[in-house]
Design a protein around this motif. Structure first.
Motif, mmCIF file in Angstrom:
data_model
loop_
_atom_site.group_PDB
_atom_site.id
_atom_site.type_symbol
_atom_site.label_atom_id
_atom_site.label_comp_id
_atom_site.label_asym_id
_atom_site.label_seq_id
_atom_site.Cartn_x
_atom_site.Cartn_y
_atom_site.Cartn_z
ATOM 1 N N LEU A 99 1.056 -1.471 -0.258
ATOM 2 C CA LEU A 99 0.167 -0.392 -0.045
ATOM 3 C C LEU A 99 0.960 1.363 0.042
ATOM 4 N N ASP A 100 2.013 1.102 1.207
ATOM 5 C CA ASP A 100 2.681 2.518 0.865
ATOM 6 C C ASP A 100 3.748 2.239 0.066
ATOM 7 N N ALA A 101 3.624 1.551 -1.475
ATOM 8 C CA ALA A 101 4.071 1.626 -2.680
ATOM 9 C C ALA A 101 3.676 2.212 -3.624
ATOM 10 N N ALA A 102 2.235 1.922 -3.419
ATOM 11 C CA ALA A 102 0.933 2.383 -4.229
ATOM 12 C C ALA A 102 1.021 4.456 -3.724
ATOM 13 N N LEU A 103 0.347 4.072 -2.651
ATOM 14 C CA LEU A 103 0.830 5.385 -2.161
ATOM 15 C C LEU A 103 1.552 6.753 -2.740
ATOM 16 N N SER A 104 3.324 5.848 -2.732
ATOM 17 C CA SER A 104 4.186 6.613 -3.239
ATOM 18 C C SER A 104 4.394 7.179 -4.405
ATOM 19 N N ALA A 105 4.367 6.182 -5.074
ATOM 20 C CA ALA A 105 3.904 6.651 -6.261
ATOM 21 C C ALA A 105 2.672 7.194 -7.025
ATOM 22 N N ALA A 129 -0.568 6.884 -6.450
ATOM 23 C CA ALA A 129 -1.910 5.826 -6.765
ATOM 24 C C ALA A 129 -3.298 7.206 -6.700
ATOM 25 N N ASP A 130 -3.694 7.007 -7.184
ATOM 26 C CA ASP A 130 -5.249 8.640 -7.250
ATOM 27 C C ASP A 130 -6.303 7.547 -6.490
ATOM 28 N N MET A 131 -6.211 5.894 -6.627
ATOM 29 C CA MET A 131 -7.275 5.095 -5.925
ATOM 30 C C MET A 131 -6.429 3.633 -5.660
ATOM 31 N N VAL A 132 -6.438 3.450 -4.534
ATOM 32 C CA VAL A 132 -6.741 2.141 -3.919
ATOM 33 C C VAL A 132 -7.607 1.374 -3.511
ATOM 34 N N GLY A 133 -7.733 0.302 -3.768
ATOM 35 C CA GLY A 133 -8.745 -1.092 -3.621
ATOM 36 C C GLY A 133 -8.238 -2.222 -2.578
ATOM 37 N N PHE A 134 -9.494 -2.232 -1.740
ATOM 38 C CA PHE A 134 -9.637 -3.638 -0.398
ATOM 39 C C PHE A 134 -10.331 -4.241 -1.092
#
Length: 219
Positions: free
Chosen positions: A16-22, A24-29
């Motif tokens: 999740l941190d990788a997606a946030l750092s890159a 990402a506009d949306m993250v899905g759970f």
């Protein structure tokens, strides 16, 4: 929903941190027990807190009951609810009304006639076009790593806003954006090293490729 990139199926603080750092506009759970990307309510809660204020949080469910939705909304506090089952337009409207959250409805595409399903779901806040799952035992509703024929979208009314999903990865997302001109893209298995195992390098590469392609499409 212009030029958004969604990373779905995140299930660890590190990825999740990788997606946030890159960026990402949306993250899905994912809240689908048979999925390798399924998160418990407690883990979903922790991940949602990690992402709060940094991106839009999406919870993905499959034909959920009101009780399942209530539990997920309370634990994860999503900015958006994604429905990936056979929910009817009426059910989508009901969920929007009860839970006061925007709803994204996923629709499976495999042949031209499948596009006729879009119109009844005009009441959804967002539409996600995904490949229909393979007709094999145990196939998941999404995250199967297969794409549909993007040429099918040639006849789609360009006023229809949609998120493209299904078989996308860092190597083909630019071509997918060029051909289909979506407002957003979504990836799950395409940034994994194995079922449910997100790869930070592939996440970063996907987001970078999508951003470059969206920028090119605007010119």
């Amino acid at each position: 929903m212009d030029n958004l990139v969604k990373i779905c199926g995140l299930s660890t603080p590190e990825t999740l941190d990788a997606a946030l750092s890159a960026g990402a506009d949306m993250v899905g759970f994912v809240r689908i027990p048979k999925s390798p990307r399924h998160v418990s309510l407690s883990l979903g809660h922790k991940l949602s807190l990690q992402a709060r204020g940094r991106t839009q949080r999406v919870v993905l469910l499959l034909d959920p009951s009101d009780e399942e939705l209530a539990q997920a909304v309370e634990a994860i506090n999503p900015d958006l609810i994604q429905l990936h089952g056979s929910e009817t337009p009426e059910r989508v409207a009901e969920i929007r009304s009860i839970f006061k959250r925007p709803v994204m409805k996923a629709l499976g595409i495999a042949e031209p006639s499948d596009l006729q399903a879009l119109s009844p779901y005009a009441g959804a806040d967002h539409i996600l076009l995904d490949a229909k799952p393979p007709r094999t035992a145990g196939a998941l509703p999404g995250g199967n790593g297969v794409s549909f024929d993007w040429q099918l979208l040639n006849g789609l009314d360009r006023k229809v806003s949609f998120m493209l999903s299904g078989g996308l990865n860092p190597d083909n997302v630019a071509e997918a954006i060029r051909l289909t001109k979506p407002q957003a893209v979504d990836v799950s298995s395409g940034v994994e090293s194995g079922p449910g195992l997100k790869d930070p390098a592939r996440i970063e590469a996907f987001i970078r490729a999508a951003r470059t392609a969206f920028a090119a499409a605007r010119h």
